[in-house]
Design a protein around this motif. Structure first.
Motif, PDB file in Angstrom:
ATOM      1  N   LYS A 180      -2.341 -11.323  -4.659  1.00 47.59           N
ATOM      2  CA  LYS A 180      -1.468 -10.445  -3.439  1.00 47.59           C
ATOM      3  C   LYS A 180      -2.367 -10.616  -2.389  1.00 47.59           C
ATOM      4  CE  LYS A 180       1.260  -8.998  -6.976  1.00 47.59           C
ATOM      5  NZ  LYS A 180       0.338  -9.588  -8.387  1.00 47.59           N
ATOM      6  N   SER A 183       2.639  -6.102 -10.771  1.00 44.87           N
ATOM      7  CA  SER A 183       3.892  -5.767  -9.833  1.00 44.87           C
ATOM      8  C   SER A 183       4.981  -4.961  -9.607  1.00 44.87           C
ATOM      9  CB  SER A 183       4.222  -7.454  -9.772  1.00 44.87           C
ATOM     10  OG  SER A 183       5.117  -7.897  -8.801  1.00 44.87           O
ATOM     11  N   ASN A 195      -3.290  -3.349   0.940  1.00 43.02           N
ATOM     12  CA  ASN A 195      -3.274  -4.098  -0.186  1.00 43.02           C
ATOM     13  C   ASN A 195      -3.143  -3.348  -1.532  1.00 43.02           C
ATOM     14  OD1 ASN A 195      -3.633  -6.207  -2.436  1.00 43.02           O
ATOM     15  ND2 ASN A 195      -5.133  -6.916  -0.234  1.00 43.02           N
ATOM     16  N   THR A 211       3.819 -11.249  -2.455  1.00 45.42           N
ATOM     17  CA  THR A 211       3.302 -11.993  -3.573  1.00 45.42           C
ATOM     18  C   THR A 211       3.417 -13.564  -3.832  1.00 45.42           C
ATOM     19  OG1 THR A 211       4.553 -10.069  -4.608  1.00 45.42           O
ATOM     20  CG2 THR A 211       4.306 -11.992  -5.960  1.00 45.42           C
ATOM     21  N   TYR A 226       3.293  -6.487   2.165  1.00 49.75           N
ATOM     22  CA  TYR A 226       2.361  -7.752   1.304  1.00 49.75           C
ATOM     23  C   TYR A 226       2.820  -8.462   0.757  1.00 49.75           C
ATOM     24  CZ  TYR A 226       3.470  -5.513  -3.273  1.00 49.75           C
ATOM     25  OH  TYR A 226       3.457  -5.244  -3.840  1.00 49.75           O
TER      26      TYR A 226
END
Length: 205
Positions: free
Chosen positions: A27, A16, A10, A62, A60
């Motif tokens: 996120k 971004s 993370n 978005t 991860y």
């Protein structure tokens, strides 16, 4: 020895890597896996040099992204400035829910938006660390510090809508070689002269 571990990836920031319009989107780090082989050179009873090779998968999501097909066929998907889109992604548009106004849209539309852009990165990791042994008894405790060289092997970006994934392409702003600083603890339980059960929670930045 062989090793396998869950990896949680993370970010500390709110930016971004995909596009500035997603800077304020939440996120979510994914739990992936790392596996490989390792060895250790004992300098003395207190210090040793662990080395090895690992395959590491990081990922991860978005969240809160609206994904829709362009009816007129225009390539608005290029707004993902750091993504090289494949054919599946060329006619898609992506809008952050954080910047979208629902004033002129029925309320029911906003209740069913469950989409995200997922990024998956794979690396070949070569760690070089120094291990200080606090205890060498049946339960060994040690402090581990050092760094890792990470060589990019996988680079994929997906659009995920209600559990269905579509491969969009790959990120263009990821270095082929990266480095991490590592710090953690090691716990060794000696089962026999040949077998040791080892647990190493490690933070990597």
């Amino acid at each position: 020895s062989s090793n396998i571990a869950p990896v949680y990836f993370n970010t500390f920031g709110k930016g971004s890597s995909i596009h500035p319009q997603f800077n304020n989107n939440s996120k979510t780090g994914n739990i992936n896996m790392s596996y490989g082989i390792s060895g250790s050179y004992a300098i003395n009873k207190k210090f040793s040099l662990p080395v090895g090779v690992n395959k590491v998968i990081l990922g991860y999501s978005t969240n809160n992204v609206i994904v829709y097909t362009n009816i007129d066929g225009t390539n608005n998907g290029a707004l993902l400035r750091n993504i090289k889109l494949n054919e599946a992604g060329e006619n898609l548009s992506f809008i952050s829910v954080e910047e979208f106004s629902f004033v002129q849209v029925p309320d029911i539309f906003s209740d069913f938006i469950e989409s995200s852009i997922d990024q998956k990165l794979g690396f070949i990791e070569i760690p070089l660390e120094l291990e200080y042994h606090l205890s060498n008894k049946k339960l060994g405790v040690s402090i581990i510090g050092g760094f890792s060289a990470l060589f990019l092997s996988d680079n994929e970006v997906f659009s995920v809508l209600e559990g269905n994934s579509t491969l969009l392409g790959k990120a263009t702003n990821i270095n082929n070689t990266s480095f991490s600083a590592n710090f953690g603890l090691g716990f060794d339980f000696k089962i026999s002269d040949k077998f040791i059960l080892n647990l190493e929670p490690i933070f990597k930045y």
